[in-house]
Motif scaffolding. Sequence first.
Motif, PDB file in Angstrom:
ATOM      1  N   GLN A  77       0.868  -1.253   0.014  1.00 36.79           N
ATOM      2  CA  GLN A  77      -0.040   0.019  -0.015  1.00 36.79           C
ATOM      3  C   GLN A  77       0.861   1.054   0.013  1.00 36.79           C
ATOM      4  OE1 GLN A  77      -3.132   0.380  -0.387  1.00 36.79           O
ATOM      5  NE2 GLN A  77      -3.744  -1.687  -0.409  1.00 36.79           N
ATOM      6  N   ALA A  78       0.348   2.353  -0.844  1.00 41.38           N
ATOM      7  CA  ALA A  78       1.351   3.528  -1.130  1.00 41.38           C
ATOM      8  C   ALA A  78       1.140   4.388   0.328  1.00 41.38           C
ATOM      9  CB  ALA A  78       0.796   4.370  -2.243  1.00 41.38           C
ATOM     10  N   GLN A  79       2.095   4.981   0.565  1.00 42.52           N
ATOM     11  CA  GLN A  79       2.275   5.844   1.951  1.00 42.52           C
ATOM     12  C   GLN A  79       2.871   7.092   1.348  1.00 42.52           C
ATOM     13  OE1 GLN A  79       1.625   4.696   4.890  1.00 42.52           O
ATOM     14  NE2 GLN A  79       1.087   2.742   3.749  1.00 42.52           N
ATOM     15  N   PHE A  80       2.401   8.186   2.245  1.00 38.01           N
ATOM     16  CA  PHE A  80       2.715   9.597   1.989  1.00 38.01           C
ATOM     17  C   PHE A  80       4.230   9.804   1.921  1.00 38.01           C
ATOM     18  CE2 PHE A  80       4.087  13.649   4.070  1.00 38.01           C
ATOM     19  CZ  PHE A  80       3.631  14.528   3.071  1.00 38.01           C
ATOM     20  N   THR A  81       4.686  10.281   0.999  1.00 40.12           N
ATOM     21  CA  THR A  81       6.426  10.579   0.959  1.00 40.12           C
ATOM     22  C   THR A  81       6.614  12.067   0.933  1.00 40.12           C
ATOM     23  OG1 THR A  81       6.085  10.896  -1.378  1.00 40.12           O
ATOM     24  CG2 THR A  81       6.635   8.678  -0.521  1.00 40.12           C
ATOM     25  N   GLU A  82       6.142  12.983   0.597  1.00 41.69           N
ATOM     26  CA  GLU A  82       6.581  14.288   0.367  1.00 41.69           C
ATOM     27  C   GLU A  82       5.264  15.118  -0.170  1.00 41.69           C
ATOM     28  OE1 GLU A  82      10.013  15.104  -1.694  1.00 41.69           O
ATOM     29  OE2 GLU A  82       9.334  14.195  -3.431  1.00 41.69           O
ATOM     30  N   LYS A  83       5.490  16.539  -0.105  1.00 41.53           N
ATOM     31  CA  LYS A  83       4.660  17.488  -0.704  1.00 41.53           C
ATOM     32  C   LYS A  83       5.331  17.796  -2.131  1.00 41.53           C
ATOM     33  CE  LYS A  83       1.856  18.914   2.929  1.00 41.53           C
ATOM     34  NZ  LYS A  83       0.925  20.194   3.791  1.00 41.53           N
ATOM     35  N   GLY A  84       4.676  18.290  -3.008  1.00 41.43           N
ATOM     36  CA  GLY A  84       5.149  18.549  -4.438  1.00 41.43           C
ATOM     37  C   GLY A  84       5.551  20.019  -4.219  1.00 41.43           C
TER      38      GLY A  84
END
Length: 375
Positions: free
Chosen positions: A171-178
């Motif tokens: 499952q994908a997890q939050f990595t950073e903001k663009g």
Amino acid sequence: FKQKTAYEIRLSLVGSEMCIRDRGSQEVRAQPIVIGELVFLSGSDTLYALDKENGCLYWAFQSKARLRNAPAVDTVNKDVLYLVDWDFNVFKINALDGKLIWETKIPKEYESNTSSASPVHVGNFLLVPISTYETVLAIDPSYECCKTSGGMAALNSASGEIIWNHRVLKQAQFTEKGLITRVKKFAPSGAAVWNAPGVDIEDGRVFFGTGQSTQSPASEFSDAIISLSLETGEKLWSTQTLSGDAHNVACEIPVIKRMSCPEEDGPDFDFGASVIQSFDKKGNKALFAGQKSGWVFRLNTSTGKIDWKTKVGRGGLLGGVHFGMSTDNERLYVPISDREVGRKYDAKPEPGLYLSLIHISEPTRLRRISYAVFC
């Protein structure tokens, strides 16, 4: 009275008003299936059974969503077809009259998950590849890219019950903001399965290729050949041929690239074509896979170890091995698409249609035949 099988059906001309050319189908994106005198063709949202000689209609079955793939023929009962539409509605259909036998639905994890490759039937299993078009959604700077994953589902062909559903990525997890937009990014994502799977019934294995990652960091399971247990869907092995390939369509649009393109800005070298299994002169099984990079690989069926690889085409976004290879157990026949799409490459472009012959046991014996060149 004995009902004829699909092999024995021979239709008479029933009038031009019944012909497919007059039925209003706007899109045909899949290869036809031929059984005896019948041709089965997936139209926009309708499966047609046509007379092979005159193209006129025997029956039509309408799906609930678009069709982008061919139906699968039951390997035991040739009078049965399996159809999977864009939204993963799965239909078992009588090939003689187009009547529905059962219907089920594979749950869609995200709206952008889709069925693109054709299903495969073997034994009591119906195998359904799971793809995603989320790579395109990334062109919207406000879109939180990306969360979907490719996969493979197995259904009981007798009942339609889902036996297992393998998700390629965790499952994908939050990595950073663009940058600039501050929109959230998620990973791992991508690894779409664009190709129909291969199956080794004797060893109980399913094998297929995956696409690129769609967000940073790139996954170890993108641009990979994967083998699963046919019975359980458990991953047996995975072999990645190109690491760090994270790419989405935003990478090709200069004004959007800074905001939505993954840090790797990878080459987008999917495995779009099906993996095939063959035998060498000694009778050993081997897997063969062609990549959009232009590389062709021979892999060990049990371990996934690469036995050899050879460069056939230049490769590119729409280049290299884009569609299926074939083999006669002595040579490997490799179609190459090296289309120009605006990117610059080190190698000279070679647009056209080519056929490359690779001797399975001696990959250095490579012969390239040009069948057509488009100026």
